[in-house]
Design a protein around this motif. Structure first.
Motif, mmCIF file in Angstrom:
data_model
loop_
_atom_site.group_PDB
_atom_site.id
_atom_site.type_symbol
_atom_site.label_atom_id
_atom_site.label_comp_id
_atom_site.label_asym_id
_atom_site.label_seq_id
_atom_site.Cartn_x
_atom_site.Cartn_y
_atom_site.Cartn_z
ATOM 1 N N ALA A 70 0.775 -1.261 -0.115
ATOM 2 C CA ALA A 70 -0.007 -0.024 0.243
ATOM 3 C C ALA A 70 0.977 1.145 -0.158
ATOM 4 O O ALA A 70 0.422 2.208 -0.321
ATOM 5 N N ALA A 71 1.902 1.019 0.755
ATOM 6 C CA ALA A 71 2.883 2.456 0.904
ATOM 7 C C ALA A 71 3.711 2.576 -0.598
ATOM 8 O O ALA A 71 4.194 3.702 -0.803
ATOM 9 N N LEU A 72 3.700 1.713 -1.338
ATOM 10 C CA LEU A 72 4.334 1.649 -2.779
ATOM 11 C C LEU A 72 3.398 1.914 -3.897
ATOM 12 O O LEU A 72 3.640 2.603 -4.864
ATOM 13 N N THR A 73 2.101 1.460 -3.746
ATOM 14 C CA THR A 73 1.354 1.574 -4.761
ATOM 15 C C THR A 73 -0.004 2.204 -4.638
ATOM 16 O O THR A 73 -0.864 2.356 -5.394
ATOM 17 N N GLY A 74 -0.399 2.614 -3.281
ATOM 18 C CA GLY A 74 -1.508 3.405 -3.060
ATOM 19 C C GLY A 74 -1.760 4.690 -3.629
ATOM 20 O O GLY A 74 -0.970 5.211 -4.188
ATOM 21 N N VAL A 75 -2.989 5.226 -3.567
ATOM 22 C CA VAL A 75 -3.325 6.473 -4.456
ATOM 23 C C VAL A 75 -2.208 7.463 -3.916
ATOM 24 O O VAL A 75 -1.791 8.280 -4.747
ATOM 25 N N ASP A 76 -2.230 7.741 -2.461
ATOM 26 C CA ASP A 76 -1.288 8.527 -1.984
ATOM 27 C C ASP A 76 0.195 8.482 -2.470
ATOM 28 O O ASP A 76 0.881 9.401 -2.745
ATOM 29 N N ALA A 77 0.531 7.222 -2.604
ATOM 30 C CA ALA A 77 1.818 6.923 -2.876
ATOM 31 C C ALA A 77 2.346 7.226 -4.516
ATOM 32 O O ALA A 77 3.389 7.714 -4.783
ATOM 33 N N VAL A 78 1.179 6.857 -5.070
ATOM 34 C CA VAL A 78 1.312 7.198 -6.738
ATOM 35 C C VAL A 78 1.335 8.857 -6.917
ATOM 36 O O VAL A 78 2.263 9.213 -7.670
ATOM 37 N N ILE A 79 0.665 9.477 -6.172
ATOM 38 C CA ILE A 79 0.504 11.038 -6.320
ATOM 39 C C ILE A 79 2.000 11.655 -5.912
ATOM 40 O O ILE A 79 2.461 12.426 -6.561
ATOM 41 N N ARG A 80 2.546 10.862 -4.910
ATOM 42 C CA ARG A 80 3.848 11.502 -4.309
ATOM 43 C C ARG A 80 4.871 11.195 -5.315
ATOM 44 O O ARG A 80 5.897 11.915 -5.711
ATOM 45 N N ARG A 81 4.926 9.978 -6.090
ATOM 46 C CA ARG A 81 6.135 9.569 -6.933
ATOM 47 C C ARG A 81 5.694 10.528 -8.128
ATOM 48 O O ARG A 81 6.915 10.783 -8.714
ATOM 49 N N VAL A 82 4.594 10.614 -8.680
ATOM 50 C CA VAL A 82 4.838 11.227 -9.845
ATOM 51 C C VAL A 82 4.376 12.842 -9.981
ATOM 52 O O VAL A 82 4.449 13.370 -11.173
ATOM 53 N N LEU A 83 3.934 13.226 -8.825
ATOM 54 C CA LEU A 83 3.490 14.674 -8.934
ATOM 55 C C LEU A 83 4.199 15.214 -7.822
ATOM 56 O O LEU A 83 3.643 15.523 -6.611
ATOM 57 N N PRO A 84 5.694 15.542 -8.013
ATOM 58 C CA PRO A 84 6.196 16.144 -6.617
ATOM 59 C C PRO A 84 5.798 17.234 -6.026
ATOM 60 O O PRO A 84 6.029 17.575 -5.019
ATOM 61 N N ASP A 85 5.076 18.025 -7.101
ATOM 62 C CA ASP A 85 4.509 19.253 -6.352
ATOM 63 C C ASP A 85 3.102 19.207 -5.727
ATOM 64 O O ASP A 85 2.569 20.266 -5.276
ATOM 65 N N ALA A 86 2.694 17.849 -5.612
ATOM 66 C CA ALA A 86 1.039 17.865 -5.285
ATOM 67 C C ALA A 86 0.935 18.374 -3.724
ATOM 68 O O ALA A 86 -0.092 18.870 -3.222
ATOM 69 N N GLU A 87 1.971 18.068 -2.853
ATOM 70 C CA GLU A 87 1.866 18.520 -1.350
ATOM 71 C C GLU A 87 2.598 19.725 -0.982
ATOM 72 O O GLU A 87 2.807 19.876 -0.055
ATOM 73 N N ARG A 88 2.678 20.583 -1.979
ATOM 74 C CA ARG A 88 3.442 21.715 -1.806
ATOM 75 C C ARG A 88 2.563 22.767 -0.598
ATOM 76 O O ARG A 88 3.154 23.495 -0.034
ATOM 77 N N ASP A 89 1.494 22.768 -1.003
ATOM 78 C CA ASP A 89 0.395 23.505 -0.016
ATOM 79 C C ASP A 89 -0.222 22.496 0.947
ATOM 80 O O ASP A 89 -1.029 23.136 1.709
ATOM 81 N N GLY A 90 0.756 21.272 1.311
ATOM 82 C CA GLY A 90 -0.198 20.703 2.466
ATOM 83 C C GLY A 90 -0.496 19.221 1.873
ATOM 84 O O GLY A 90 -0.468 19.033 0.567
ATOM 85 N N PRO A 91 -1.028 18.361 2.837
ATOM 86 C CA PRO A 91 -1.270 16.960 2.421
ATOM 87 C C PRO A 91 -2.342 17.115 1.580
ATOM 88 O O PRO A 91 -3.196 17.815 1.576
ATOM 89 N N VAL A 92 -2.399 16.119 0.690
ATOM 90 C CA VAL A 92 -3.556 15.756 -0.404
ATOM 91 C C VAL A 92 -4.608 15.144 0.363
ATOM 92 O O VAL A 92 -4.632 13.885 0.884
ATOM 93 N N THR A 93 -5.668 15.824 0.387
ATOM 94 C CA THR A 93 -6.977 15.073 1.028
ATOM 95 C C THR A 93 -8.144 14.620 -0.012
ATOM 96 O O THR A 93 -9.076 13.879 0.270
#
Length: 404
Positions: A271-294
């Protein structure tokens, strides 16, 4: 057909009739339109018994005659199909960023599908129960307003679920020892229908086995998407639950000891490697620039847009995630030898870029000469809720007539 509950064990004449009703309903569900003679010929029940049962089921509006006739020599036969129009089952699913409710009839037709944005991982369980109850009351009002009776409600949870509806652990939600079934019944003020709880993966594979592209497959796995990955498994036509009902937690199998920290506290879980949050962190490095994605859907849509455009960073990242996915599926393939593994949620949405690498990894890591099929689910992101509605109808499918 999945056995949701143990089949009735005939101990007296009434139990025999219950079991025979279940046989008739199952045959019609799988082979409709069909005639009374078809049912007798294929089930081993005698014609008089079939005639009596069909008459009863038509009177209770569980079967109906279509007026169609078979192309055959001799007297034309009236054909039968499932009816069940007066009845509905409800299914709810607790997602990472939303709640979903589905109402369905005995034929698997969706009567409604509603979604509500809701950050379940960030709120107390009591607030989630309150939101589930509010969504349920709205759905019940809609369904009963159509002249239907609600036969049951089943909630899908991304975590461990005991047979009593207790959720001992749901890492993705931050839950421990939540008596979800009891609390929801209380919030609904003891409704006049059963309230059940199961894992999201178990309910998703039930929907898959009944209504998906591989309906009827005897050995089938549905791997859920989201932040938690669960494996709902049908083996030999029966749902694989394990000794305490906790089977299927493939998402917390560690694959990389040096990998990212998982919600369960370990490192490198699937889950830490393929969960949706992991995928977003892996391919969208800027996604959490303004805080965690919810709210994950907009970020998945961004990934889809970039993947379609051929963005190298995104394509490389998705291929890496796909390899980890194939590694995880290979464990299932080697242990339980399913015919097909279908992936849902974000894994299905991103399947064109995940599955090629996943299939290659699966093939390389599977001992059997031909790896199982690995495909994307066609049921959409409400598969768990659809499975919950189907499970809520299990009593009738087992031959027990609705009350009233």
């Amino acid at each position: 057909m999945i056995s949701i509950h143990p089949p009735p064990q005939p101990t007296d004449l009434s139990d025999v009739r219950v079991a025979n009703r279940a046989v008739v309903l199952r045959h019609v569900r799988l082979h409709a339109p069909c005639s009374r003679a078809d049912i007798a010929a294929h089930t081993g029940l005698n014609k008089a018994t079939v005639s009596s049962l069909v008459t009863e089921l038509i009177e209770r509006r569980l079967l109906r005659e279509t007026g169609l006739t078979e192309n055959r020599v001799g007297r034309p036969a009236t054909m039968l199909v499932l009816d069940g129009e007066p009845y509905a089952g409800l299914g709810l699913q607790i997602g990472d960023d939303e709640l979903v409710v589905v109402a369905a009839d005995l034929g698997g037709n969706r009567l409604l599908t509603w979604r509500r944005a809701f950050p379940a991982p960030t709120v107390a369980p009591e607030e989630t129960v309150h939101a589930l109850a509010a969504l349920t009351r709205r759905a019940v009002t809609r369904v009963t307003g159509q002249g239907r009776g609600v036969l049951g409600l089943t909630v899908g949870v991304p975590g461990l679920v005991g047979t009593d509806g207790l959720v001992p652990l749901a890492p993705a939600l931050g839950w421990r020892d939540v008596p979800l079934a009891a609390e929801l019944r209380r919030a609904l003020r003891e409704p006049g229908f059963p309230v059940g709880v199961d894992t999201d993966a178990n309910l998703a594979v039930l929907a898959e086995q009944r209504h998906g592209a591989y309906a009827g497959t005897a050995d089938l796995v549905h791997l859920t998407g989201g932040t938690a990955l669960g494996a709902g498994t049908v083996s030999g036509g029966r749902l694989l639950r394990g000794g305490r009902g906790f089977a299927g937690e493939i998402g917390h199998v560690p694959l990389d000891p040096a990998g990212p920290v998982c919600a369960c506290g370990r490192r490198g879980c699937l889950a830490a490697l393929t969960g949706v949050d992991a995928v977003i962190r892996r391919v969208l490095p800027d996604a959490e620039r303004d805080g965690p994605v919810t709210d994950y859907l907009p970020e998945v849509d961004r990934i889809l847009t970039l993947a379609h455009a051929g963005d190298d960073t995104v394509l490389t990242g998705l291929a890496e995630v796909g390899r980890w996915l194939g590694h995880g599926v290979s464990i299932l393939a080697n242990l339980i030898d399913p015919q097909v593994v279908v992936v849902g949620g974000h894994l299905a949405a991103l399947a064109p870029w995940l599955l090629p690498a996943a299939r290659a990894e699966l093939s390389a890591r599977t001992l059997a000469p031909d790896a199982c099929r690995l495909e994307a689910s066609t049921l959409g992101s409400a598969a768990t809720a659809l499975g919950g509605a189907t499970a809520a109808l299990a009593t009738v499918e087992a031959g027990r007539l609705p009350v009233g």
